[in-house]
Design a protein around this motif. Sequence first.
Motif, PDB file in Angstrom:
ATOM      1  N   CYS A  19       0.856  -1.194   0.000  1.00  0.00           N
ATOM      2  CA  CYS A  19       0.000   0.000   0.000  1.00  0.00           C
ATOM      3  C   CYS A  19       0.881   1.229   0.000  1.00  0.00           C
ATOM      4  O   CYS A  19       1.066   1.854   1.040  1.00  0.00           O
ATOM      5  CB  CYS A  19      -0.913   0.016   1.213  1.00  0.00           C
ATOM      6  SG  CYS A  19      -1.933  -1.449   1.382  1.00  0.00           S
ATOM      7  N   SER A  23      -0.420   8.708   3.660  1.00  0.00           N
ATOM      8  CA  SER A  23      -1.242   8.314   4.801  1.00  0.00           C
ATOM      9  C   SER A  23      -2.590   8.996   4.747  1.00  0.00           C
ATOM     10  O   SER A  23      -2.731  10.103   4.238  1.00  0.00           O
ATOM     11  CB  SER A  23      -0.520   8.673   6.103  1.00  0.00           C
ATOM     12  OG  SER A  23      -0.334  10.065   6.184  1.00  0.00           O
ATOM     13  N   ALA A  28      -6.558   2.928   9.845  1.00  0.00           N
ATOM     14  CA  ALA A  28      -5.487   2.313  10.625  1.00  0.00           C
ATOM     15  C   ALA A  28      -5.899   0.917  11.065  1.00  0.00           C
ATOM     16  O   ALA A  28      -7.046   0.686  11.428  1.00  0.00           O
ATOM     17  CB  ALA A  28      -5.170   3.177  11.842  1.00  0.00           C
ATOM     18  N   THR A  32      -0.702  -2.577   9.552  1.00  0.00           N
ATOM     19  CA  THR A  32      -0.034  -1.535   8.768  1.00  0.00           C
ATOM     20  C   THR A  32       0.857  -0.690   9.666  1.00  0.00           C
ATOM     21  O   THR A  32       0.722  -0.684  10.892  1.00  0.00           O
ATOM     22  CB  THR A  32      -1.057  -0.614   8.080  1.00  0.00           C
ATOM     23  OG1 THR A  32      -1.786   0.101   9.079  1.00  0.00           O
ATOM     24  CG2 THR A  32      -1.998  -1.386   7.192  1.00  0.00           C
ATOM     25  N   TYR A  33       1.778  -0.004   9.040  1.00  0.00           N
ATOM     26  CA  TYR A  33       2.644   0.948   9.742  1.00  0.00           C
ATOM     27  C   TYR A  33       2.875   2.140   8.830  1.00  0.00           C
ATOM     28  O   TYR A  33       2.793   2.029   7.602  1.00  0.00           O
ATOM     29  CB  TYR A  33       3.965   0.299  10.145  1.00  0.00           C
ATOM     30  CG  TYR A  33       4.818  -0.193   8.995  1.00  0.00           C
ATOM     31  CD1 TYR A  33       5.883   0.567   8.518  1.00  0.00           C
ATOM     32  CD2 TYR A  33       4.571  -1.425   8.388  1.00  0.00           C
ATOM     33  CE1 TYR A  33       6.667   0.119   7.463  1.00  0.00           C
ATOM     34  CE2 TYR A  33       5.346  -1.881   7.341  1.00  0.00           C
ATOM     35  CZ  TYR A  33       6.394  -1.103   6.886  1.00  0.00           C
ATOM     36  OH  TYR A  33       7.154  -1.546   5.847  1.00  0.00           O
ATOM     37  N   THR A  34       3.135   3.296   9.410  1.00  0.00           N
ATOM     38  CA  THR A  34       3.308   4.532   8.653  1.00  0.00           C
ATOM     39  C   THR A  34       4.747   5.030   8.781  1.00  0.00           C
ATOM     40  O   THR A  34       5.282   5.106   9.890  1.00  0.00           O
ATOM     41  CB  THR A  34       2.348   5.625   9.150  1.00  0.00           C
ATOM     42  OG1 THR A  34       1.008   5.163   8.986  1.00  0.00           O
ATOM     43  CG2 THR A  34       2.530   6.910   8.352  1.00  0.00           C
ATOM     44  N   LYS A  36       7.081   8.244   7.911  1.00  0.00           N
ATOM     45  CA  LYS A  36       7.127   9.640   7.495  1.00  0.00           C
ATOM     46  C   LYS A  36       8.560   9.982   7.127  1.00  0.00           C
ATOM     47  O   LYS A  36       9.481   9.832   7.933  1.00  0.00           O
ATOM     48  CB  LYS A  36       6.643  10.563   8.609  1.00  0.00           C
ATOM     49  CG  LYS A  36       6.558  12.025   8.184  1.00  0.00           C
ATOM     50  CD  LYS A  36       6.023  12.906   9.306  1.00  0.00           C
ATOM     51  CE  LYS A  36       5.918  14.354   8.853  1.00  0.00           C
ATOM     52  NZ  LYS A  36       5.415  15.242   9.940  1.00  0.00           N
ATOM     53  N   ALA A  73       4.222  11.140   4.279  1.00  0.00           N
ATOM     54  CA  ALA A  73       4.050   9.912   5.047  1.00  0.00           C
ATOM     55  C   ALA A  73       3.496   8.814   4.151  1.00  0.00           C
ATOM     56  O   ALA A  73       2.614   9.046   3.332  1.00  0.00           O
ATOM     57  CB  ALA A  73       3.125  10.164   6.224  1.00  0.00           C
ATOM     58  N   TYR A  74       4.031   7.606   4.312  1.00  0.00           N
ATOM     59  CA  TYR A  74       3.584   6.444   3.542  1.00  0.00           C
ATOM     60  C   TYR A  74       3.057   5.384   4.505  1.00  0.00           C
ATOM     61  O   TYR A  74       3.615   5.193   5.590  1.00  0.00           O
ATOM     62  CB  TYR A  74       4.744   5.854   2.735  1.00  0.00           C
ATOM     63  CG  TYR A  74       5.266   6.760   1.649  1.00  0.00           C
ATOM     64  CD1 TYR A  74       4.801   6.641   0.339  1.00  0.00           C
ATOM     65  CD2 TYR A  74       6.225   7.728   1.916  1.00  0.00           C
ATOM     66  CE1 TYR A  74       5.283   7.463  -0.667  1.00  0.00           C
ATOM     67  CE2 TYR A  74       6.709   8.558   0.913  1.00  0.00           C
ATOM     68  CZ  TYR A  74       6.229   8.421  -0.373  1.00  0.00           C
ATOM     69  OH  TYR A  74       6.710   9.236  -1.367  1.00  0.00           O
ATOM     70  N   ARG A  75       1.991   4.705   4.085  1.00  0.00           N
ATOM     71  CA  ARG A  75       1.446   3.617   4.889  1.00  0.00           C
ATOM     72  C   ARG A  75       1.694   2.303   4.156  1.00  0.00           C
ATOM     73  O   ARG A  75       1.413   2.174   2.981  1.00  0.00           O
ATOM     74  CB  ARG A  75      -0.045   3.820   5.134  1.00  0.00           C
ATOM     75  CG  ARG A  75      -0.672   2.707   5.986  1.00  0.00           C
ATOM     76  CD  ARG A  75      -2.036   3.101   6.502  1.00  0.00           C
ATOM     77  NE  ARG A  75      -1.886   4.165   7.479  1.00  0.00           N
ATOM     78  CZ  ARG A  75      -2.870   4.974   7.850  1.00  0.00           C
ATOM     79  NH1 ARG A  75      -4.065   4.842   7.307  1.00  0.00           N
ATOM     80  NH2 ARG A  75      -2.670   5.919   8.750  1.00  0.00           N
ATOM     81  N   LYS A 174       9.534  -2.379  10.311  1.00  0.00           N
ATOM     82  CA  LYS A 174       8.085  -2.480  10.125  1.00  0.00           C
ATOM     83  C   LYS A 174       7.358  -1.916  11.339  1.00  0.00           C
ATOM     84  O   LYS A 174       6.710  -2.632  12.108  1.00  0.00           O
ATOM     85  CB  LYS A 174       7.712  -3.929   9.854  1.00  0.00           C
ATOM     86  CG  LYS A 174       8.318  -4.452   8.557  1.00  0.00           C
ATOM     87  CD  LYS A 174       8.023  -5.911   8.337  1.00  0.00           C
ATOM     88  CE  LYS A 174       8.667  -6.407   7.046  1.00  0.00           C
ATOM     89  NZ  LYS A 174       8.416  -7.837   6.790  1.00  0.00           N
ATOM     90  N   THR A 176       5.681   2.220  12.813  1.00  0.00           N
ATOM     91  CA  THR A 176       5.419   3.625  12.524  1.00  0.00           C
ATOM     92  C   THR A 176       6.543   4.483  13.113  1.00  0.00           C
ATOM     93  O   THR A 176       6.878   4.357  14.296  1.00  0.00           O
ATOM     94  CB  THR A 176       4.063   4.052  13.117  1.00  0.00           C
ATOM     95  OG1 THR A 176       3.034   3.316  12.459  1.00  0.00           O
ATOM     96  CG2 THR A 176       3.835   5.530  12.916  1.00  0.00           C
TER      97      THR A 176
END
Length: 363
Positions: A19, A23, A28, A32-34, A36, A73-75, A174, A176
Motif C-alpha cells: 500500500c 497516509s 489504521a 499496517t505501519y506509517t 514519514k 508519510a507512507y502507509r 516495520k 510507525t
Amino acid sequence: MKHKHITTLFLIATLILTCLTPSGSFAANPFTYTVKLQQSGQGRLYWNYNQKGNFFFNGSDTYDKACLAENIAYRFVILPERCLIAEPSEGWYFDGFRDSQGHTLKLDKQRVDVIRITIKGARFYDSVVSYSDPRFKNVTKSHYKATIKATLKALYGTTRYKIMETLDVYKVPKKTQTIQACFREKKPPVLNVPETLQKEFNDAPFYAIESLPVDYNAVFHTSSSRLLTVDSKTGLCSIKGEGIAVISVTVDSTRETSRGQWNIRVYIYPGKVNLTSAIRSKDKKSITVKWKSDTLCSGYEIQAAADHSFSKIAAKKIVASGKTSSTKVKTAKAANCQYLRIRAYKKSRNEMLYGNWIQIPVK
C-alpha cells in the motif's frame, strides 16, 4: 533475492499486499505501519519498488520516477519488505538516517548489485546481494557466481547478466516512525602540499608529500621525466636532471571529500662543481681554472677575490657551456687574487638556478 519482473506471480501478490500511498487513504489497523520521510541537504531517496511493484530501474537504465520517495508519510502493509536507496546529488554524500529527535537511526543495510538481463531484446532488472556484502566474506567468488547463475537460470532461463551498479539498500523497520535522510556537502580534501621544493642534483630520493593520509587515493605525475621521475602511487621522486619540474598531485573524491588537485614546483639546482685547480699565469695577468664538467648544467660563473669572503670581486667570468672544463680568467690584478670560486647555473622555464659556490686558493 526478489524477482521484480512485472509479469510474475510474485508481483501480483506484492501488489495486493503493498500500500504505497500517502497516509490517510487507509483506515489504521494492526497490520499496517506509517513511515514519514524527511530530508536535509541535496539528494534523493528511492523505494526499492513502487506502488505497482515495479523495480526502481526502468527500461532506459535510469531510476523509475514512480519509485521516488517524497517528503510525505507512507502507509505500508507489514508483510512486504520495504527498502530505501539514497542517491546524493553531485558534490554531496549520504550521512545516514536520523529519527524525529535527530538521533542516529541504524537501519539494516544490505549491499546489492543491480543487474540487467536481456532476453530477445527485452530488458529485465533485478537485484542480487553483492559479493562485496560482508555476509559473503567466507564464500569463494566462484561459488557465489555459480549460485547467482543457477538462480537466474531458474527465473529467467539464462545465466547471462550485466551489473549496472552496486548500491547500499536500507531496510525500513516495520513500525510507525519518522525517518530523516541526511545529505551533506563534500568538503575539499585537507592535504599539506608544499607549493615549492628546493633540491640539489644528486640529492637522495624524496617524497613529494611527506605524510599522505592512508584513505587518500592520490595520483602523482611529473611534467618532465628527464628531470624528475615520480612513482604515480606513492609520490616517491628521483632526481634525474637539473632545472624546474612540476609534480601534479590529484586526489580522488572520497565519501566525504571532493576531488582535489595541486601542483608542486620543484627547483633542482646544479650540484657543487668539482674544482680541481686555479693557477696564476707567469705574467700575473690571468688565472687558469680547471674543473670537472657538468654536462647537465647550462654554464658556470667564476669569480676571483683577494679575500676568502669575496667582499670585493677582482675578476669574474661567465662560461656559457656545461661541457667546458677549463678557462682563463683575465684580470689586471691577478697578483691580488688569492681565492677563486665557481658555481654552475641552469636556465629552466625562463629562470636561472645557481648551484652552491666552491672555492680554492689561487696558486
